[in-house]
Design an enzyme around this catalytic site. Structure first.
Site, PDB file in Angstrom:
ATOM      1  CE  LYS A  68      -3.883  -2.428   2.027  1.00 60.46           C
ATOM      2  NZ  LYS A  68      -4.766  -2.578   3.346  1.00 60.46           N
ATOM      3  CD  GLN A  76      -3.633  -4.187   6.518  1.00 57.85           C
ATOM      4  OE1 GLN A  76      -3.528  -3.034   6.180  1.00 57.85           O
ATOM      5  NE2 GLN A  76      -3.915  -5.405   6.180  1.00 57.85           N
ATOM      6  CG  ASP A 126      -9.137   0.485   5.212  1.00 53.62           C
ATOM      7  OD1 ASP A 126      -9.230  -0.011   3.976  1.00 53.62           O
ATOM      8  OD2 ASP A 126      -8.300   0.364   5.940  1.00 53.62           O
TER       9      ASP A 126
HETATM   10  N1  GUN Z   1      -7.023  -6.582   6.413  1.00 53.16           N
HETATM   11  C1  GUN Z   1      -7.592  -7.161   5.453  1.00 53.16           C
HETATM   12  N2  GUN Z   1      -7.846  -6.466   4.324  1.00 53.16           N
HETATM   13  C2  GUN Z   1      -7.938  -5.174   4.958  1.00 53.16           C
HETATM   14  C3  GUN Z   1      -8.066  -3.713   4.272  1.00 53.16           C
HETATM   15  O1  GUN Z   1      -8.496  -3.702   3.322  1.00 53.16           O
HETATM   16  N3  GUN Z   1      -7.777  -2.780   5.067  1.00 53.16           N
HETATM   17  C4  GUN Z   1      -7.447  -2.832   6.329  1.00 53.16           C
HETATM   18  N4  GUN Z   1      -7.144  -1.458   7.023  1.00 53.16           N
HETATM   19  N5  GUN Z   1      -7.257  -4.128   6.933  1.00 53.16           N
HETATM   20  C5  GUN Z   1      -7.161  -5.148   6.161  1.00 53.16           C
END
Ligand code: GUN
Length: 295
Positions: free
Chosen positions: A53, A97, A120
């Protein structure tokens, strides 16, 4: 292989080049989009997602601000960090995350994020707004899947869609997006309590496997010509690989691609789209917070 391969990497690149223009427009207006990335612990999958990311942010001109906490961090420390990000004018998006360690209340942490920076789309405010089809941030993986379907020309109007998995991050919001009039699918959500998974999947024109179980969807379950979207990212031991494992989805790709009409690979399918939607949401947040209208 008879199925059309849905190349998520290529589609993601196309969208990223569209987004690059928006980043330039923001920068010209004196705004550098900023994303705060918060990672707790050293879960190898989470570390690898966060790294990907941040790399994507850098490539497109979004500033990322990473904070890593040890596995045993106190919840109060995490909440203080989120409060600081909420106040920081350089931060337009906040990403925590998931999953978080068990001693931390995920709901409280996510709920502390300012909804206007919740790129998110995980806060109750954004999820509620999504349900009501009001302006909001939509979770990145479901949003990326809808975009993949649209850009690949998969017919969704009146289609039968089966979502296998009911997580807050993917299954639940995706089922909701699929029933929007703009998509217009008829949706069944299957989960661990579903009695005859195969019977449901066999009826589906579109199958979205998001349960995190290798081999969950096999060739005998698939209706010929169906579209198969594989969200699973599973690490299976493989001594022939340098890392000692390989990635596989929830679908038996080799077999399924013989009967499916469309199929996404793992890796290179849904994953790059999730990251691209995060970039898109962050750019939108920067524009909204700075009151700049983007084309
Ligand atoms: N863990 C798995 N997928 C995601 C996501 O799209 N965002 C976040 N913050 N954590 C995750």
């Amino acid at each position: 292989m008879s199925a059309v391969l849905i190349d998520g990497k290529k589609i993601a690149e196309e969208i990223r080049s569209e987004l690059a223009g928006k980043v330039s427009a923001l920068r010209t207006a004196g705004v550098v989009p900023g994303l705060a990335v918060i990672l707790v612990g050293e879960n190898p999958a989470s570390v690898s997602y966060v790294t990907a990311k941040e790399k994507a942010c850098e490539e497109i001109g979004i500033q990322s601000f990473e904070t890593r906490f040890p596995e045993n961090v106190a919840e109060s420390v995490l909440l203080e960090k989120i409060a600081a990000c909420n106040r920081d004018p350089k931060v337009h998006g906040i990403l925590v995350q998931l999953p978080l360690p068990r001693h931390i209340d995920e709901r409280r942490v996510i709920g502390a994020i300012d909804p206007s920076k919740d790129v998110d789309g995980f806060t109750p405010i954004n999820l509620g707004r999504m349900l009501l089809e009001e302006p909001c941030y939509i979770p990145c993986t479901p949003l990326g899947i809808i975009e993949l379907l649209k850009r690949s020309g998969v017919p969704t109007n009146g289609a039968r869609a089966v979502v296998v998995g009911r997580s807050n991050i993917v299954g639940k919001p995706l089922a909701n997006l699929l029933i929007r009039k703009s998509v217009n699918a008829t949706v069944t959500v299957c989960h661990t309590g579903t009695r005859d998974l195969a019977a449901h999947v066999k009826e589906a024109d579109i199958v979205i496997a998001c349960a995190g179980k290798p081999g969950l969807v096999s060739i005998d379950m698939i209706k010929p010509g169906a579209c198969i979207i594989d969200v699973g990212v599973n690490r299976v031991p493989d001594p022939t690989k340098k890392k000692g494992y390989r990635l596989c989805g929830d679908v038996d790709f080799e077999e399924a691609s013989k009967v499916a009409g469309w199929i996404t690979p793992v890796p290179g399918g849904v994953g790059p789209m999730t990251i691209t939607m995060l970039l898109s949401n962050t750019i939108d947040a920067a524009a909204r917070i700075s009151d700049i209208a983007l084309q």
